[in-house]
Design a protein around this motif. Structure first.
Motif, PDB file in Angstrom:
ATOM      1  N   GLN A   1      43.331  34.198 -41.904  1.00  0.00           N
ATOM      2  CA  GLN A   1      44.231  33.671 -43.147  1.00  0.00           C
ATOM      3  C   GLN A   1      45.675  34.213 -42.876  1.00  0.00           C
ATOM      4  OE1 GLN A   1      40.851  35.809 -45.887  1.00  0.00           O
ATOM      5  NE2 GLN A   1      42.255  34.174 -47.243  1.00  0.00           N
ATOM      6  N   MET A   2      45.843  35.466 -42.364  1.00  0.00           N
ATOM      7  CA  MET A   2      47.047  36.099 -42.159  1.00  0.00           C
ATOM      8  C   MET A   2      48.102  35.289 -41.392  1.00  0.00           C
ATOM      9  SD  MET A   2      45.971  40.055 -42.125  1.00  0.00           S
ATOM     10  CE  MET A   2      47.609  40.642 -41.745  1.00  0.00           C
ATOM     11  N   VAL A   3      47.196  34.611 -40.270  1.00  0.00           N
ATOM     12  CA  VAL A   3      48.157  33.845 -39.299  1.00  0.00           C
ATOM     13  C   VAL A   3      48.642  32.642 -39.923  1.00  0.00           C
ATOM     14  CG1 VAL A   3      47.804  32.413 -37.146  1.00  0.00           C
ATOM     15  CG2 VAL A   3      47.243  34.887 -37.078  1.00  0.00           C
ATOM     16  N   LEU A   4      47.565  32.267 -40.649  1.00  0.00           N
ATOM     17  CA  LEU A   4      48.050  30.614 -41.342  1.00  0.00           C
ATOM     18  C   LEU A   4      49.069  30.623 -42.329  1.00  0.00           C
ATOM     19  CD1 LEU A   4      44.540  28.758 -41.525  1.00  0.00           C
ATOM     20  CD2 LEU A   4      46.475  28.527 -39.607  1.00  0.00           C
ATOM     21  N   GLN A   5      48.821  32.051 -43.073  1.00  0.00           N
ATOM     22  CA  GLN A   5      49.733  32.113 -44.191  1.00  0.00           C
ATOM     23  C   GLN A   5      51.314  32.383 -43.848  1.00  0.00           C
ATOM     24  OE1 GLN A   5      48.864  35.435 -46.951  1.00  0.00           O
ATOM     25  NE2 GLN A   5      49.758  34.512 -48.499  1.00  0.00           N
ATOM     26  N   ALA A   6      51.116  33.024 -42.474  1.00  0.00           N
ATOM     27  CA  ALA A   6      52.532  33.282 -41.998  1.00  0.00           C
ATOM     28  C   ALA A   6      53.128  32.237 -41.192  1.00  0.00           C
ATOM     29  CB  ALA A   6      52.458  34.671 -41.009  1.00  0.00           C
ATOM     30  N   TYR A   7      52.409  31.339 -40.633  1.00  0.00           N
ATOM     31  CA  TYR A   7      52.975  30.335 -39.654  1.00  0.00           C
ATOM     32  C   TYR A   7      52.675  29.026 -39.931  1.00  0.00           C
ATOM     33  CZ  TYR A   7      53.817  34.545 -36.595  1.00  0.00           C
ATOM     34  OH  TYR A   7      53.813  35.767 -35.993  1.00  0.00           O
ATOM     35  N   VAL A   8      51.641  28.834 -40.797  1.00  0.00           N
ATOM     36  CA  VAL A   8      51.486  27.556 -41.264  1.00  0.00           C
ATOM     37  C   VAL A   8      50.895  27.590 -42.645  1.00  0.00           C
ATOM     38  CG1 VAL A   8      50.233  25.362 -40.569  1.00  0.00           C
ATOM     39  CG2 VAL A   8      50.389  26.964 -38.977  1.00  0.00           C
ATOM     40  N   PRO A   9      51.930  27.696 -43.366  1.00  0.00           N
ATOM     41  CA  PRO A   9      51.833  27.842 -44.936  1.00  0.00           C
ATOM     42  C   PRO A   9      51.207  26.634 -45.482  1.00  0.00           C
ATOM     43  CG  PRO A   9      54.058  27.886 -44.424  1.00  0.00           C
ATOM     44  CD  PRO A   9      53.239  28.127 -43.347  1.00  0.00           C
ATOM     45  N   SER A  10      51.532  25.576 -45.299  1.00  0.00           N
ATOM     46  CA  SER A  10      51.194  24.232 -45.686  1.00  0.00           C
ATOM     47  C   SER A  10      49.541  24.094 -45.573  1.00  0.00           C
ATOM     48  CB  SER A  10      51.877  23.029 -45.159  1.00  0.00           C
ATOM     49  OG  SER A  10      51.554  22.728 -43.790  1.00  0.00           O
ATOM     50  N   LEU A  11      49.288  24.394 -44.285  1.00  0.00           N
ATOM     51  CA  LEU A  11      47.580  24.320 -43.962  1.00  0.00           C
ATOM     52  C   LEU A  11      46.912  25.043 -44.962  1.00  0.00           C
ATOM     53  CD1 LEU A  11      45.292  23.093 -42.470  1.00  0.00           C
ATOM     54  CD2 LEU A  11      45.920  24.722 -40.686  1.00  0.00           C
TER      55      LEU A  11
ATOM     56  N   SER B   1      46.711  24.174 -48.188  1.00  0.00           N
ATOM     57  CA  SER B   1      45.484  23.017 -48.453  1.00  0.00           C
ATOM     58  C   SER B   1      44.252  23.551 -48.250  1.00  0.00           C
ATOM     59  CB  SER B   1      45.987  21.910 -47.205  1.00  0.00           C
ATOM     60  OG  SER B   1      47.228  21.578 -47.517  1.00  0.00           O
ATOM     61  N   LEU B   2      44.032  24.515 -47.416  1.00  0.00           N
ATOM     62  CA  LEU B   2      42.478  24.805 -47.342  1.00  0.00           C
ATOM     63  C   LEU B   2      41.917  25.526 -48.402  1.00  0.00           C
ATOM     64  CD1 LEU B   2      42.461  25.759 -43.342  1.00  0.00           C
ATOM     65  CD2 LEU B   2      41.774  23.636 -44.632  1.00  0.00           C
ATOM     66  N   GLY B   3      42.940  26.238 -49.149  1.00  0.00           N
ATOM     67  CA  GLY B   3      42.854  27.035 -50.249  1.00  0.00           C
ATOM     68  C   GLY B   3      41.562  28.033 -50.199  1.00  0.00           C
ATOM     69  N   VAL B   4      40.736  27.936 -51.312  1.00  0.00           N
ATOM     70  CA  VAL B   4      39.242  28.832 -51.376  1.00  0.00           C
ATOM     71  C   VAL B   4      38.562  28.426 -50.104  1.00  0.00           C
ATOM     72  CG1 VAL B   4      38.047  27.326 -52.715  1.00  0.00           C
ATOM     73  CG2 VAL B   4      37.532  29.889 -52.894  1.00  0.00           C
ATOM     74  N   PHE B   5      38.390  27.538 -49.592  1.00  0.00           N
ATOM     75  CA  PHE B   5      37.452  27.375 -48.211  1.00  0.00           C
ATOM     76  C   PHE B   5      37.880  28.189 -47.115  1.00  0.00           C
ATOM     77  CE2 PHE B   5      37.319  23.408 -50.778  1.00  0.00           C
ATOM     78  CZ  PHE B   5      36.176  23.230 -51.047  1.00  0.00           C
ATOM     79  N   LEU B   6      39.178  28.635 -47.139  1.00  0.00           N
ATOM     80  CA  LEU B   6      39.314  29.589 -45.888  1.00  0.00           C
ATOM     81  C   LEU B   6      38.738  30.846 -45.974  1.00  0.00           C
ATOM     82  CD1 LEU B   6      40.947  29.443 -43.345  1.00  0.00           C
ATOM     83  CD2 LEU B   6      43.048  30.151 -44.786  1.00  0.00           C
ATOM     84  N   PRO B   7      38.807  31.481 -47.078  1.00  0.00           N
ATOM     85  CA  PRO B   7      37.826  33.092 -47.206  1.00  0.00           C
ATOM     86  C   PRO B   7      36.671  32.725 -47.153  1.00  0.00           C
ATOM     87  CG  PRO B   7      39.236  32.204 -49.303  1.00  0.00           C
ATOM     88  CD  PRO B   7      39.812  31.347 -48.131  1.00  0.00           C
ATOM     89  N   LEU B   8      36.086  31.557 -47.573  1.00  0.00           N
ATOM     90  CA  LEU B   8      34.563  31.311 -47.638  1.00  0.00           C
ATOM     91  C   LEU B   8      34.014  31.079 -46.321  1.00  0.00           C
ATOM     92  CD1 LEU B   8      34.095  28.794 -50.790  1.00  0.00           C
ATOM     93  CD2 LEU B   8      33.502  31.307 -50.519  1.00  0.00           C
ATOM     94  N   ILE B   9      35.088  31.112 -45.135  1.00  0.00           N
ATOM     95  CA  ILE B   9      34.446  31.167 -43.829  1.00  0.00           C
ATOM     96  C   ILE B   9      33.504  32.283 -43.716  1.00  0.00           C
ATOM     97  CG2 ILE B   9      35.076  31.587 -41.414  1.00  0.00           C
ATOM     98  CD1 ILE B   9      37.321  29.663 -41.808  1.00  0.00           C
TER      99      ILE B   9
END
Length: 205
Positions: free
Chosen positions: A84-94, A97-105
């Motif tokens: 989550q932290m890496v995507l938020q920092a480097y690929v914020p658009s992704l 887009s993934l939204g709540v499904f990312l933490p649900l991993i």
């Protein structure tokens, strides 16, 4: 060698998490409207699964049976937070887009199932092969579903990226594929194809 190959390829056809075991379906139906999203979720899941199986396999003999599930969840949550932290920092658009499904991993049945059924009982090498096979099998199906839905539903490929290509005019797109029912339709068709492949393999044996 045959056993190693069998473990690695298990997630592609015989026990594909989505099309055969039918677990972890929320993300496959929720974020697969674009190839970029499917690829991003697949890679994120593969990373978390790979690292979780690695750590749990290493310490499998030192984790008390009574607290194994809380320990597993804590380990999975740690790697999910890193993603989550890496995507938020480097690929914020992704990340958006993934939204709540990312933490649900963290509570994804695929990861919980593999660390409980495989990593906690097998060696590090076998666990890494299992994680890679399951992760790549999951990613393969996500990308395929995303490709079908994006191409036929929106007429594009890789929307949301600099590589976006428009192929089908909007007037000829099948709009329902961009909705939840479209996800079920595509998933059902691919599931039927997978079952046909398994039946053919069984008949040939």
């Amino acid at each position: 060698m045959n056993r190693k190959l069998s473990i690695f390829t298990n997630g592609f056809v015989r026990e594909n998490p989505l099309l055969v075991l039918n677990i972890g379906l929320c993300s496959s139906l929720g974020i697969t409207t674009q190839v970029f999203n499917g690829l991003g979720m697949g890679m994120s899941m593969t990373f978390v699964l790979f690292m979780s199986e690695l750590v749990i396999s290493i310490f499998r003999k030192h984790i008390p049976q009574a607290v194994r599930l809380p320990v597993f969840i804590t380990i999975i949550a740690a790697f999910t937070t890193i993603v989550q932290m890496v995507l938020q920092a480097y690929v914020p658009s992704l990340y958006d887009s993934l939204g709540v499904f990312l933490p649900l991993i963290v509570v994804n049945c695929i990861i919980m199932g593999r660390v409980e059924a495989f990593a906690s009982k097998n060696t590090v090498g076998d666990s890494l092969l299992d994680a890679l096979g399951m992760g790549l099998g999951y990613t393969m199906v996500l990308v395929l579903i995303s490709l079908i839905r994006e191409l036929l539903g929106a007429g594009t490929i890789l929307a949301g990226t600099a590589l976006k290509v428009s192929i089908i005019p909007e007037a000829y797109c099948i709009g329902i594929l961009n909705s939840a029912p479209g996800g079920f339709i595509v998933f059902g068709v691919l599931g039927a194809v997978m079952q046909a492949i398994k039946n053919a393999q069984g008949a040939s044996k």
